[in-house]
Design an enzyme around this catalytic site. Structure first.
Site, PDB file in Angstrom:
ATOM      1  N   ARG A 129     -69.519  -9.851  18.445  1.00  0.00           N
ATOM      2  CA  ARG A 129     -70.643 -10.226  18.624  1.00  0.00           C
ATOM      3  C   ARG A 129     -71.209 -10.179  20.228  1.00  0.00           C
ATOM      4  NH1 ARG A 129     -69.476 -14.635  15.107  1.00  0.00           N
ATOM      5  NH2 ARG A 129     -70.145 -13.564  12.859  1.00  0.00           N
ATOM      6  N   LYS A 151     -80.357   0.435  26.398  1.00  0.00           N
ATOM      7  CA  LYS A 151     -80.015   1.337  24.870  1.00  0.00           C
ATOM      8  C   LYS A 151     -79.478   1.692  24.472  1.00  0.00           C
ATOM      9  CE  LYS A 151     -84.790   2.498  24.189  1.00  0.00           C
ATOM     10  NZ  LYS A 151     -86.326   3.161  23.953  1.00  0.00           N
ATOM     11  N   GLU A 193     -84.880  14.885  33.259  1.00  0.00           N
ATOM     12  CA  GLU A 193     -85.349  13.400  32.765  1.00  0.00           C
ATOM     13  C   GLU A 193     -85.942  12.968  34.281  1.00  0.00           C
ATOM     14  OE1 GLU A 193     -85.603  11.431  30.352  1.00  0.00           O
ATOM     15  OE2 GLU A 193     -83.421  12.091  28.726  1.00  0.00           O
ATOM     16  N   LYS A 235     -87.632   3.548  36.190  1.00  0.00           N
ATOM     17  CA  LYS A 235     -87.142   3.430  34.950  1.00  0.00           C
ATOM     18  C   LYS A 235     -86.799   1.795  34.963  1.00  0.00           C
ATOM     19  CE  LYS A 235     -84.376   3.593  31.153  1.00  0.00           C
ATOM     20  NZ  LYS A 235     -83.658   4.618  29.857  1.00  0.00           N
ATOM     21  N   GLU A 245     -89.066  -1.939  24.317  1.00  0.00           N
ATOM     22  CA  GLU A 245     -89.471  -1.410  23.657  1.00  0.00           C
ATOM     23  C   GLU A 245     -91.566  -1.649  23.162  1.00  0.00           C
ATOM     24  OE1 GLU A 245     -88.433   3.009  23.870  1.00  0.00           O
ATOM     25  OE2 GLU A 245     -89.434   3.424  22.593  1.00  0.00           O
ATOM     26  N   ARG A 249     -92.402   1.149  27.151  1.00  0.00           N
ATOM     27  CA  ARG A 249     -91.336   1.489  27.481  1.00  0.00           C
ATOM     28  C   ARG A 249     -91.160   2.962  27.005  1.00  0.00           C
ATOM     29  NH1 ARG A 249     -85.175  -0.669  27.273  1.00  0.00           N
ATOM     30  NH2 ARG A 249     -84.029   1.521  28.237  1.00  0.00           N
ATOM     31  N   ASN A 253     -90.049   8.177  27.128  1.00  0.00           N
ATOM     32  CA  ASN A 253     -89.353   9.061  25.593  1.00  0.00           C
ATOM     33  C   ASN A 253     -90.976  11.012  25.996  1.00  0.00           C
ATOM     34  OD1 ASN A 253     -87.476   8.024  24.580  1.00  0.00           O
ATOM     35  ND2 ASN A 253     -88.710   6.401  23.889  1.00  0.00           N
ATOM     36  N   HIS A 256     -89.727  13.551  24.549  1.00  0.00           N
ATOM     37  CA  HIS A 256     -88.352  13.442  23.107  1.00  0.00           C
ATOM     38  C   HIS A 256     -88.523  13.585  22.188  1.00  0.00           C
ATOM     39  CE1 HIS A 256     -86.658  11.653  27.151  1.00  0.00           C
ATOM     40  NE2 HIS A 256     -85.808  11.147  26.658  1.00  0.00           N
ATOM     41  N   HIS A 260     -85.742  15.954  20.675  1.00  0.00           N
ATOM     42  CA  HIS A 260     -85.070  15.258  19.486  1.00  0.00           C
ATOM     43  C   HIS A 260     -84.811  16.207  18.224  1.00  0.00           C
ATOM     44  CE1 HIS A 260     -84.983  10.676  20.813  1.00  0.00           C
ATOM     45  NE2 HIS A 260     -83.664  11.678  21.668  1.00  0.00           N
ATOM     46  N   HIS A 273     -78.888  17.280  25.453  1.00  0.00           N
ATOM     47  CA  HIS A 273     -80.364  16.397  25.598  1.00  0.00           C
ATOM     48  C   HIS A 273     -80.524  16.903  26.427  1.00  0.00           C
ATOM     49  CE1 HIS A 273     -82.453  12.315  24.472  1.00  0.00           C
ATOM     50  NE2 HIS A 273     -81.863  12.928  26.128  1.00  0.00           N
TER      51      HIS A 273
END
Ligand code: NAD
Ligand code: GLY
Length: 373
Positions: A129, A151, A193, A235, A245, A249, A253, A256, A260, A273
């Site tokens: 956990r 993330k 990026e 960032k 997000e 945030r 993207n 993206h 993606h 990517h």
């Protein structure tokens, strides 16, 4: 967010997240410096997660430095590739942690690019956990983006990064020396990026990137140090205002949603990517122009910069029978989709981004304009 710098290549950026705050340290030779690892949570064992490409290059120096702080230093070496960012590979990390009887104080170290970083972070978020972890990013993309902000996760055959957690590292250590062994295609992927931060946040930074692209592609140490620092500052600022997000945030993207779809549609690993993001930024700029937010000159400028960075600017055809339909289908599983409505990050050409839906017909025009053939 605050940053300081002791010389032209060494600096540190603080990311302010209350009791989850941490530093991003940037400099040369940091992996072999035991001081890089002072003041981490106290533990007996450290586990370095890396892959079969990076471990032969950087594991030993890292392990030697870690042994100054931890009595046991283990490693887990994963197969290399986006295609392995899945449950089976994640389980290899858990198998190792359990076989070595690692306890809940064990500190994980992610030594690698975004794939290793995302998977190690997710393993750290879920093992017992939650155990502490540290990011040791070795690609440009990971240093300027994926290692920062918490993330973590894995891909699902039906969508990229669809299973994961927000889980912050204790520290990020960007050793700029690792970029010297990075293949140029991967360096270009990371530049996507870096370029991204200009249109969404700081047009002066886009000017700087454009003026310094040749030095960046040649991996000039001082130029690279500034690119990594400024990217991390931007960032860190965005993430400290919207960690999970809820809104802001999502601007990170930019490119993206289209990117993606390209990555998933081509099969993970066919397009990197960063290549998907580079081409996706061109597509998102075309969409911004069709929405009346920017002039054609802005689209031409982004296309030129992306191309000069060594990235693709023409989108692939994902389905010869129904290309627009295939793009739409893939984009609908994007995490920003709201009740099935795809959300796009669009820009205004003055350093501000917005997250908006777009009429299907307009998106179809973008896909038809940007695709090969
Ligand atoms: P990657 O992790 O696959 O690394 C690229 C390649 O370079 C790999 O083959 C790797 O083994 C090799 N490599 C890494 N460091 C090297 C070095 N120093 N020298 C030589 N080879 C080296 O790819 P990436 O571009 O770093 O990361 C992409 C991943 O990051 C994607 O899965 C993407 O979804 C994820 N990502 C996550 C976030 C986030 O916020 N968590 C943000 C952006 C991207
Ligand atoms: N790379 C996008 C984000 O971290 O939010």
């Amino acid at each position: 967010m605050s940053s300081n710098s002791s010389n032209s290549t060494e600096s540190s950026v603080h990311i302010d997240l209350g009791n989850r705050s941490y530093d991003i340290r940037i400099g040369s030779g940091l992996l072999q410096r035991s001081g890089s690892f002072f003041d981490l949570p106290h533990a007996t064992s450290a586990v370095v997660v890396s892959n079969e490409t990076i471990a032969p290059l950087y594991l030993e120096r890292t392990a030697v430095a870690l042994k100054q702080h931890f009595s046991a230093v283990h490693s887990v070496i994963l197969p290399d590739g986006e295609v392995y960012k899945n449950w089976e590979t994640l389980n290899e990390i858990f198998d190792h942690l359990l076989a070595q009887r690692c306890d809940r104080k064990t500190v994980l170290f992610a030594l690698g690019g975004g794939v290793v970083g995302d998977m190690t972070g997710f393993a750290a978020a879920s093992y017992m956990r939650g155990v502490p972890f540290v990011q040791l990013p070795t690609t440009l993309l990971a240093q300027v983006d994926s290692s920062v902000g918490g993330k973590t996760g894995i891909n699902h055959p039906l969508g990229k990064n669809m299973v994961g957690a927000f889980y912050q590292p204790q520290r990020v250590i960007c050793d700029l020396d690792t970029l010297k062994t990075l293949p140029s295609r991967e360096l270009s992927a990371g530049l996507s990026e870096v370029i991204k931060y200009g249109p969404i946040y700081d047009m002066a930074f886009l000017d700087w990137v454009e003026a310094n692209l040749d030095a960046l592609r040649a991996c000039d140490p001082e130029t690279m140090a500034y690119a990594v620092r400024r990217s991390c500052e931007i960032k860190a600022d965005v993430v400290s205002k919207d960690e999970r997000e809820g809104g802001l945030r999502a601007i990170l993207n930019f490119g993206h949603t289209f990117g993606h779809a390209i990555e998933a549609g081509m099969g993970y690993g066919a397009w990197l990517h960063g290549e998907g993001v580079g081409c996706g930024m061109v597509m998102a700029s075309v969409l911004s122009q069709k929405m009346g937010l920017v002039e054609q000159a802005f689209v031409d400028r982004i296309t030129r910069i992306v191309k000069r960075a060594g990235l693709p600017t023409v989108a692939p055809v994902l389905d010869a029978q129904d290309n627009v339909g295939r793009y739409m289908e893939l984009m609908r599983v994007d995490k920003k989709a709201d009740a099935g409505q795809i959300q796009f990050v669009v820009v205004d050409g003055r350093g501000t981004a917005h997250v908006r839906p777009a009429p299907d017909a307009l998106v179809a025009e973008v896909i038809n304009t940007c695709c090969a053939g």
